[in-house]
Design a protein around this motif. Structure first.
Motif, PDB file in Angstrom:
ATOM      1  N   ASP A   1      34.449 -20.762 -32.854  1.00  9.60           N
ATOM      2  CA  ASP A   1      35.352 -20.543 -31.724  1.00  9.60           C
ATOM      3  C   ASP A   1      34.946 -21.389 -30.524  1.00  9.60           C
ATOM      4  N   ALA A   2      33.660 -21.419 -30.212  1.00  7.05           N
ATOM      5  CA  ALA A   2      33.179 -22.207 -29.068  1.00  7.05           C
ATOM      6  C   ALA A   2      33.425 -23.692 -29.306  1.00  7.05           C
ATOM      7  N   GLN A   3      33.213 -24.147 -30.530  1.00  5.29           N
ATOM      8  CA  GLN A   3      33.450 -25.559 -30.837  1.00  5.29           C
ATOM      9  C   GLN A   3      34.933 -25.897 -30.749  1.00  5.29           C
ATOM     10  N   LEU A   4      35.793 -25.008 -31.219  1.00  4.11           N
ATOM     11  CA  LEU A   4      37.231 -25.257 -31.114  1.00  4.11           C
ATOM     12  C   LEU A   4      37.667 -25.303 -29.660  1.00  4.11           C
ATOM     13  N   ARG A   5      37.125 -24.430 -28.836  1.00  2.56           N
ATOM     14  CA  ARG A   5      37.430 -24.460 -27.398  1.00  2.56           C
ATOM     15  C   ARG A   5      36.961 -25.774 -26.776  1.00  2.56           C
ATOM     16  N   ALA A   6      35.808 -26.269 -27.208  1.00  3.33           N
ATOM     17  CA  ALA A   6      35.297 -27.547 -26.703  1.00  3.33           C
ATOM     18  C   ALA A   6      36.212 -28.700 -27.126  1.00  3.33           C
ATOM     19  N   LEU A   7      36.745 -28.632 -28.348  1.00  3.01           N
ATOM     20  CA  LEU A   7      37.685 -29.668 -28.796  1.00  3.01           C
ATOM     21  C   LEU A   7      38.972 -29.621 -27.969  1.00  3.01           C
ATOM     22  N   VAL A   8      39.481 -28.431 -27.702  1.00  2.00           N
ATOM     23  CA  VAL A   8      40.683 -28.290 -26.869  1.00  2.00           C
ATOM     24  C   VAL A   8      40.409 -28.860 -25.480  1.00  2.00           C
ATOM     25  N   ALA A   9      39.228 -28.588 -24.937  1.00  3.03           N
ATOM     26  CA  ALA A   9      38.870 -29.116 -23.616  1.00  3.03           C
ATOM     27  C   ALA A   9      38.839 -30.643 -23.614  1.00  3.03           C
ATOM     28  N   ARG A  10      38.573 -31.247 -24.759  1.00  7.40           N
ATOM     29  CA  ARG A  10      38.565 -32.712 -24.873  1.00  7.40           C
ATOM     30  C   ARG A  10      39.950 -33.295 -25.130  1.00  7.40           C
ATOM     31  N   GLY A  11      40.945 -32.437 -25.297  1.00  6.63           N
ATOM     32  CA  GLY A  11      42.302 -32.937 -25.467  1.00  6.63           C
ATOM     33  C   GLY A  11      42.911 -32.756 -26.841  1.00  6.63           C
ATOM     34  N   PHE A  12      42.208 -32.102 -27.750  1.00  8.14           N
ATOM     35  CA  PHE A  12      42.789 -31.831 -29.068  1.00  8.14           C
ATOM     36  C   PHE A  12      43.944 -30.846 -28.920  1.00  8.14           C
ATOM     37  N   ARG A  13      44.983 -31.053 -29.705  1.00  6.64           N
ATOM     38  CA  ARG A  13      46.110 -30.130 -29.802  1.00  6.64           C
ATOM     39  C   ARG A  13      46.150 -29.641 -31.235  1.00  6.64           C
ATOM     40  N   PHE A  14      46.290 -28.329 -31.417  1.00 10.67           N
ATOM     41  CA  PHE A  14      46.223 -27.734 -32.741  1.00 10.67           C
ATOM     42  C   PHE A  14      47.573 -27.199 -33.193  1.00 10.67           C
ATOM     43  N   ILE A  15      47.829 -27.344 -34.492  1.00  8.14           N
ATOM     44  CA  ILE A  15      49.006 -26.768 -35.146  1.00  8.14           C
ATOM     45  C   ILE A  15      48.525 -26.035 -36.390  1.00  8.14           C
ATOM     46  N   ASP A  16      49.375 -25.168 -36.928  1.00  6.88           N
ATOM     47  CA  ASP A  16      49.023 -24.445 -38.151  1.00  6.88           C
ATOM     48  C   ASP A  16      50.177 -24.550 -39.151  1.00  6.88           C
TER      49      ASP A  16
END
Length: 115
Positions: free
Chosen positions: A16-31
């Motif tokens: 969860d913390a790593q995913l939040r860090a990726l979002v903070a870097r500009g990643f956009r997620f889809i499912d």
């Protein structure tokens, strides 16, 4: 003691913390989902510096991350600059550790110095 965002990335101890860090870097997620509405994977994408970073989470122990040229099919690239597969903590940590300003393994050359 002051801490920086960069140091917190390397000490992230949960997916969860790593995913939040990726979002903070500009990643956009889809499912993406199958015909029954079941999630097939969670896919994160970030385009920057003429490359695209992609993370595909199929499960806690089945994650694939890649950095590729911007002209590639992000779900089935024929060419990548960097790729890692394995458990989420290791793969997401490796993606977070990649330098943004260059391709992994590329040599940095000093800029031209004018006299």
């Amino acid at each position: 003691m002051a801490s920086s965002a960069a140091s917190s990335v390397h000490t992230a101890t949960s997916t969860d913390a790593q995913l939040r860090a990726l979002v903070a870097r500009g990643f956009r997620f889809i499912d993406p989902r199958d015909e029954n509405g079941e999630v097939i994977a969670v896919v994160g994408v970030r385009a920057h510096h003429n490359v695209v970073d992609v993370v595909q989470l199929h499960g806690e122990d089945e994650v694939v991350a890649a950095r590729m040229p911007s002209d590639q099919d992000i779900l089935a690239p024929s060419r990548v600059f960097w790729q890692e597969a394995g458990p989420a903590l290791a793969v997401l940590g490796a993606m977070l550790a990649l330098p943004d300003d260059r391709i992994p393994g590329a040599l940095l050359t000093p800029s031209r110095v004018s006299a």
